[in-house]
Design an enzyme around this catalytic site. Sequence first.
Site, PDB file in Angstrom:
ATOM      1  N   GLU A  35      13.713  -8.314  24.884  1.00 39.28           N
ATOM      2  CA  GLU A  35      15.056  -7.823  24.618  1.00 39.28           C
ATOM      3  C   GLU A  35      15.054  -6.412  24.033  1.00 39.28           C
ATOM      4  O   GLU A  35      16.013  -5.652  24.229  1.00 39.28           O
ATOM      5  CB  GLU A  35      15.803  -8.782  23.679  1.00 39.28           C
ATOM      6  CG  GLU A  35      17.246  -8.406  23.397  1.00 39.28           C
ATOM      7  CD  GLU A  35      18.095  -8.237  24.649  1.00 39.28           C
ATOM      8  OE1 GLU A  35      18.969  -7.343  24.645  1.00 39.28           O
ATOM      9  OE2 GLU A  35      17.886  -8.978  25.640  1.00 39.28           O
ATOM     10  N   HIS A  37      13.022  -3.958  25.004  1.00 36.56           N
ATOM     11  CA  HIS A  37      12.998  -3.103  26.193  1.00 36.56           C
ATOM     12  C   HIS A  37      14.358  -3.131  26.901  1.00 36.56           C
ATOM     13  O   HIS A  37      14.846  -2.095  27.366  1.00 36.56           O
ATOM     14  CB  HIS A  37      11.926  -3.570  27.176  1.00 36.56           C
ATOM     15  CG  HIS A  37      10.533  -3.534  26.637  1.00 36.56           C
ATOM     16  ND1 HIS A  37       9.840  -4.680  26.317  1.00 36.56           N
ATOM     17  CD2 HIS A  37       9.693  -2.499  26.363  1.00 36.56           C
ATOM     18  CE1 HIS A  37       8.634  -4.352  25.878  1.00 36.56           C
ATOM     19  NE2 HIS A  37       8.520  -3.042  25.885  1.00 36.56           N
ATOM     20  N   ASP A 149       8.458   1.791  17.089  1.00 38.19           N
ATOM     21  CA  ASP A 149       7.288   2.662  17.147  1.00 38.19           C
ATOM     22  C   ASP A 149       7.689   4.038  16.613  1.00 38.19           C
ATOM     23  O   ASP A 149       7.705   5.037  17.343  1.00 38.19           O
ATOM     24  CB  ASP A 149       6.766   2.759  18.580  1.00 38.19           C
ATOM     25  CG  ASP A 149       6.322   1.408  19.113  1.00 38.19           C
ATOM     26  OD1 ASP A 149       5.357   0.854  18.571  1.00 38.19           O
ATOM     27  OD2 ASP A 149       6.958   0.907  20.050  1.00 38.19           O
TER      28      ASP A 149
END
Length: 279
Positions: A35, A37, A149
Amino acid sequence: MQVTNTIEKTRELVNNWKKEGKTIGLVPTMGYLHEGHASLIRRCREENDIVVVSDFVNPTQFGPNEDLEAYPRDFDRDSALCESIGADLIFCPSPVEMYHDPHAFVSIDTLSDTLCGKTRPIHFKGVCTVVSKLFNIVKPDRAYFGQKDAQQLAIIRKMVLDLNFDIQIVGCPIVREEDGLAKSSRNTYLSCEERKAALCLSKAVKKGQELIRNGITASEVLEPMCEIINSEPLARIDYVSMVDALSMQPVDSVNADVLVAMAVYIGKTRLIDNFSYEV
């Protein structure tokens, strides 16, 4: 939706779209989409005429004894998700297609010597290299990356600035499970017991968010966070750090925008999480 495996075919499609005056958005992924992505792809769909998703487990960002071979892969599942959201193209090359010279790298050394870069010294060199390649192949107007990230996002922003890529980098919020765990492809490695233990990361994030304020020292934020993680027997801290949001260098107190980031092993699985604070 189309699928390509070669740079030549991908460029052919991209060039045709460009001739038609269409804007192109790129979502770089290593596949096994979740989810998190999906949220990037949806944002890309909203803001561009054409949505390109790359699906490539990049070998150059894995160090020795890391999980390159074990990294989860399921292209049929990825393809179904992309098509359901409205992606126009999945670019799914082989390593041989992407890497003709194993010694040709892009490296943005500043920002990459702390946090994940300290314990994964080749990681960001591999990330910058593959993202540069994707930018040159797809020629996107915008590219979408998750804020989970955070160090990677900061490094890519700097790479785009330093190397004069004419691309807008869009950072998108962390997507979490209902119980707070940040979504990650590596969550599939966790056993039921480890999955419960992994909640110590999001609990630590919540504690840090409660504590942080302008002028507070880093230790006053980080020590209670570490206590939460260390109280979980299956958890082992790689790092829990507070860094300047621009330089990625450690700070002693909150006097400017900061990133509080962590990497924690749950059993053998390394998970990351973070939060930002703006002064």
